[in-house]
Design a protein around this motif. Structure first.
Motif, short mmCIF file in Angstrom:
data_model
loop_
_atom_site.label_atom_id
_atom_site.label_comp_id
_atom_site.label_asym_id
_atom_site.label_seq_id
_atom_site.Cartn_x
_atom_site.Cartn_y
_atom_site.Cartn_z
N VAL A 176 51.18 -41.50 42.53
CA VAL A 176 52.19 -41.57 43.70
C VAL A 176 51.18 -41.73 44.93
N LEU A 177 50.04 -41.39 44.78
CA LEU A 177 48.96 -41.69 46.09
C LEU A 177 48.56 -43.15 46.09
N GLU A 178 49.08 -43.84 45.18
CA GLU A 178 49.11 -45.49 45.32
C GLU A 178 49.82 -46.06 46.24
N ILE A 188 41.04 -27.40 45.14
CA ILE A 188 39.71 -28.26 44.83
C ILE A 188 39.41 -28.86 43.89
N GLY A 189 39.75 -28.42 42.64
CA GLY A 189 39.43 -29.15 41.37
C GLY A 189 40.25 -30.30 41.34
N GLU A 190 41.43 -30.44 41.98
CA GLU A 190 42.23 -31.68 41.53
C GLU A 190 41.65 -32.66 42.69
N LEU A 191 41.38 -32.13 43.82
CA LEU A 191 41.02 -32.98 44.89
C LEU A 191 39.63 -33.84 44.27
N ALA A 192 38.61 -32.99 43.65
CA ALA A 192 37.57 -33.63 42.96
C ALA A 192 37.68 -34.91 42.22
N LEU A 194 40.63 -36.48 42.15
CA LEU A 194 40.92 -37.78 42.93
C LEU A 194 40.16 -38.58 43.45
N ILE A 195 38.96 -38.09 43.78
CA ILE A 195 37.98 -38.90 44.54
C ILE A 195 36.90 -39.61 43.45
N LYS A 207 35.52 -33.91 54.01
CA LYS A 207 35.06 -35.28 53.99
C LYS A 207 36.11 -35.77 52.67
N ALA A 208 35.96 -35.16 51.62
CA ALA A 208 36.82 -35.63 50.53
C ALA A 208 38.18 -35.87 50.66
#
Length: 308
Positions: A176-178, A188-192, A194-195, A207-208
């Protein structure tokens, strides 16, 4: 369908059954107290949270079989404006058990049954006909659904200038982020993930989040930090709000309560600083109640005063 400011979508809802028991011993019969039934699923909980704050939303969800009928009855009791998309397969059930002595909570989640092709088409058709300012897509995908199904929904909604808010995880979130959405709420784990890194320290979160914003994945990134609260990041603003200290009884629905609080605040034209403060207080207040009851509005108000 009425043109309300907020619409929530739950394609994989659940009939939540919760109970109390004493003693957990393998291969022995566990005597449970009378069960409590609640309408569950991300978007449904978000709509319930909005209602608790005095707001209104349209709650769209799928419903099948006897469990779906009971789900519809429970949602009707909440007086939520709703649209039930009928399915041939039954709505799933989840089970939450609270052990009285240890105060431990056990949560058993089951997968959602597969949809038929015409049911998938009906979901997409419903979104095409939608008139709303905000669409909250929340919760997991059913068995057999392609990981880009939420992406399809977000694309349709954006074509109608609807601001899309997404609270899911894994490949469904990546897809969906595309397309790019208005707001996401990873932890915070999901954000990691994602990047593309293994883990993130708190000092790296801003920053992330800004990397996702620069990539046009989202305009607003709210990162849930659990007991530490949450951080809201945009291109121009960053706000970190520490969660108030409370006696926790359950974490069920805390994330949905947070999303509900934030989207309600957005619909009320609150500042982004107010949005994250209200969201954190709603999420924290939800942990003060057992089972799947979400929060009490008076608890949210008290916690907001404590932040001042």
């Amino acid at each position: 369908m009425k043109n309300l400011k907020i619409t929530t979508l739950t394609i994989n809802p659940s009939l939540d059954k919760s109970t109390h028991f004493t003693g957990l011993i393998a291969e022995q019969k566990i005597r449970c107290e009378k069960p409590r039934y609640d309408a569950g699923g991300g978007g449904i909980n978000v709509s319930k949270a909005i209602a608790k704050l005095g707001g209104k939303s349209t709650c769209i969800f799928t419903s099948g079989g006897s469990s779906g009928e009971m789900l519809e009855e429970l949602i009707a009791k909440e007086s939520l404006e709703n649209v039930a998309i009928k399915t041939k397969n039954w709505t799933r059930e989840n089970f939450i058990a609270f052990e009285n002595v240890s105060k431990a909570q056990y949560r058993f989640g089951f997968p959602g049954n597969e949809f038929h092709e015409d049911e998938k088409d009906e979901i997409l058709k419903t979104i095409k006909e939608l008139k709303t300012d905000y669409l909250v897509i929340s919760g997991s995908l059913n068995e057999g659904l392609a990981t880009n199904f939420y992406q399809k929904i977000a694309t349709i909604a954006k074509e109608s200038n609807i601001k899309v808010i997404v609270d899911t995880s894994g490949e469904a979130l990546k897809k969906v982020l595309e397309t790019g959405v208005y707001l996401i709420k990873p932890n915070i784990g999901e954000l990691a993930k994602l990047i593309g890194v293994e883990r993130l320290e708190l000092s790296d979160v801003e920053k992330a989040a800004k990397k996702l914003i620069e990539d046009k994945s989202a305009e607003i990134v709210v990162v849930s930090l659990g007991a530490d609260g949450a951080i809201l990041v945009t291109n121009e603003e960053t706000y970190l709000v520490k969660a108030p200290k409370v006696e926790k009884k359950s974490t069920v629905g805390a994330g949905d309560s947070m999303v509900g609080g934030m989207v309600w605040a957005l619909s009320q034209n609150k500042t982004l600083k107010e949005v994250i403060r209200i969201g954190v207080c709603c999420g924290t207040a939800a942990t003060m109640n057992e089972g799947t009851q979400l929060f009490k509005a008076e608890d949210v108000m008290k916690l907001l005063e404590e932040l001042n």
